[in-house]
Motif scaffolding. Structure first.
Motif, PDB file in Angstrom:
ATOM      1  N   UNK A 173       1.011  -1.215  -0.015  1.00 62.77           N
ATOM      2  CA  UNK A 173      -0.128  -0.226   0.038  1.00 62.77           C
ATOM      3  C   UNK A 173       0.827   1.391  -0.010  1.00 62.77           C
ATOM      4  N   UNK A 174       2.103   1.195   0.905  1.00 63.30           N
ATOM      5  CA  UNK A 174       2.901   2.404   0.896  1.00 63.30           C
ATOM      6  C   UNK A 174       3.515   2.682  -0.479  1.00 63.30           C
ATOM      7  N   UNK A 175       3.814   1.522  -1.215  1.00 66.29           N
ATOM      8  CA  UNK A 175       4.362   1.661  -2.634  1.00 66.29           C
ATOM      9  C   UNK A 175       3.384   2.327  -3.549  1.00 66.29           C
ATOM     10  N   UNK A 176       2.060   1.849  -3.402  1.00 63.86           N
ATOM     11  CA  UNK A 176       1.058   2.239  -4.355  1.00 63.86           C
ATOM     12  C   UNK A 176       1.005   3.777  -4.076  1.00 63.86           C
ATOM     13  N   UNK A 177       0.792   4.286  -2.828  1.00 59.93           N
ATOM     14  CA  UNK A 177       0.607   5.602  -2.386  1.00 59.93           C
ATOM     15  C   UNK A 177       1.577   6.682  -2.901  1.00 59.93           C
ATOM     16  N   UNK A 178       3.060   5.790  -2.734  1.00 56.94           N
ATOM     17  CA  UNK A 178       4.226   6.822  -3.211  1.00 56.94           C
ATOM     18  C   UNK A 178       4.342   6.991  -4.727  1.00 56.94           C
ATOM     19  N   UNK A 179       3.657   5.729  -5.295  1.00 56.19           N
ATOM     20  CA  UNK A 179       3.833   5.731  -6.818  1.00 56.19           C
ATOM     21  C   UNK A 179       2.807   6.684  -7.504  1.00 56.19           C
ATOM     22  N   UNK A 180       1.566   6.830  -6.673  1.00 54.23           N
ATOM     23  CA  UNK A 180       0.631   8.020  -7.237  1.00 54.23           C
ATOM     24  C   UNK A 180       1.219   9.315  -7.074  1.00 54.23           C
TER      25      UNK A 180
END
Length: 245
Positions: free
Chosen positions: A68-75
């Motif tokens: 989830x952290x990866x997805x949040x930062x990736x956005x």
């Protein structure tokens, strides 16, 4: 603007490292297992005039949290320039090899080794998009097999810390392999001991936290001619910083 993710950055050395990178003009993502603590850390930094910082919920022991952290930062960004794997635990007392319970070893390895591997794997694609990607794995001199087995080392009798030392030694080996696998790229990957520092981790004994932060960001900011696949403890070796594995 360069960006950095620091795990376990809501307090202690991680927080100080975030502050020093902000002073260098970075956008910093503060990884915090408890998002509330991360948000409070951001508020403290905002109060000091730093605005290019935000908190992200990140429990390095939890696959979904890391995803989830990866997805949040990736956005928010298409690249990450620096990853500092700072989150760590000592496993708790008792600390010696014969007295420590198996559960202590499992907990320490889950955070200090598996957590580092889990986060690195999740964010490697973003790091690859940086022109100068850097990974700093926060280690400790007690994770050096050479030093810990040397009777002439100043800290030889300071306490064995079998659980913590074993997990950091394993993380050091991971660092060696990661640096080797990325040896023909722009990556610079090193293990760095911040030194014995006044934090909750040491019951507020040791050196100043500002010095610890400087030791870490030095290797987060190294140029393309800088080292990779090395182990540094400037507290242990003030001359060159490099210490044996």
């Amino acid at each position: 603007m360069k960006s950095a993710l620091i795990t376990g950055a809501n307090k202690g050395i991680g927080f100080e490292t975030a502050k020093q990178l902000l002073q260098k003009g970075f956008y910093v993502y503060i990884g915090s297992r408890d998002l509330k603590n991360g948000l409070e850390a951001v508020q403290k930094l905002n109060a000091e005039g730093f605005n290019t910082v935000e908190a992200v919920q990140l429990d390095v022991t939890d696959d979904n949290s890391v995803k989830n952290a990866r997805e949040a930062i990736g956005k928010k960004t298409d690249r990450l320039d620096v990853l500092i794997n700072n989150a760590g635990i000592n496993g708790g007392a008792p600390y010696t090899a014969l007295d420590a319970e198996t559960e202590q070893f499992m907990a320490a390895f889950n955070t200090n080794v598996f957590g580092v591997a889990r986060v690195t794997k999740a964010f490697i694609a973003l790091l690859r998009k940086s022109a100068e990607p850097r990974i700093v794995n926060v280690s400790t001199s007690v994770g050096s097999l050479y030093l810990q087995s040397n009777p002439n080392w100043l800290a030889y009798d300071f306490g064995k810390y079998a659980v913590y030392g074993s997990s950091k030694a394993a993380m050091n080996m991971y660092t060696v392999h990661l640096a080797y696998e990325l040896r023909d790229t722009a990556f610079k990957i090193n293990a760095v001991c911040p030194g014995y520092t006044k934090t909750d981790f040491t019951n507020h004994n040791g050196g100043e936290i500002e010095a610890a932060g400087k030791r870490i960001i030095k290797y987060a900011l190294i140029g393309q001619n800088g080292p990779t696949g090395k182990f540094f403890s400037e507290e242990t070796n003030p001359e060159t910083g490099e210490i044996p594995w």
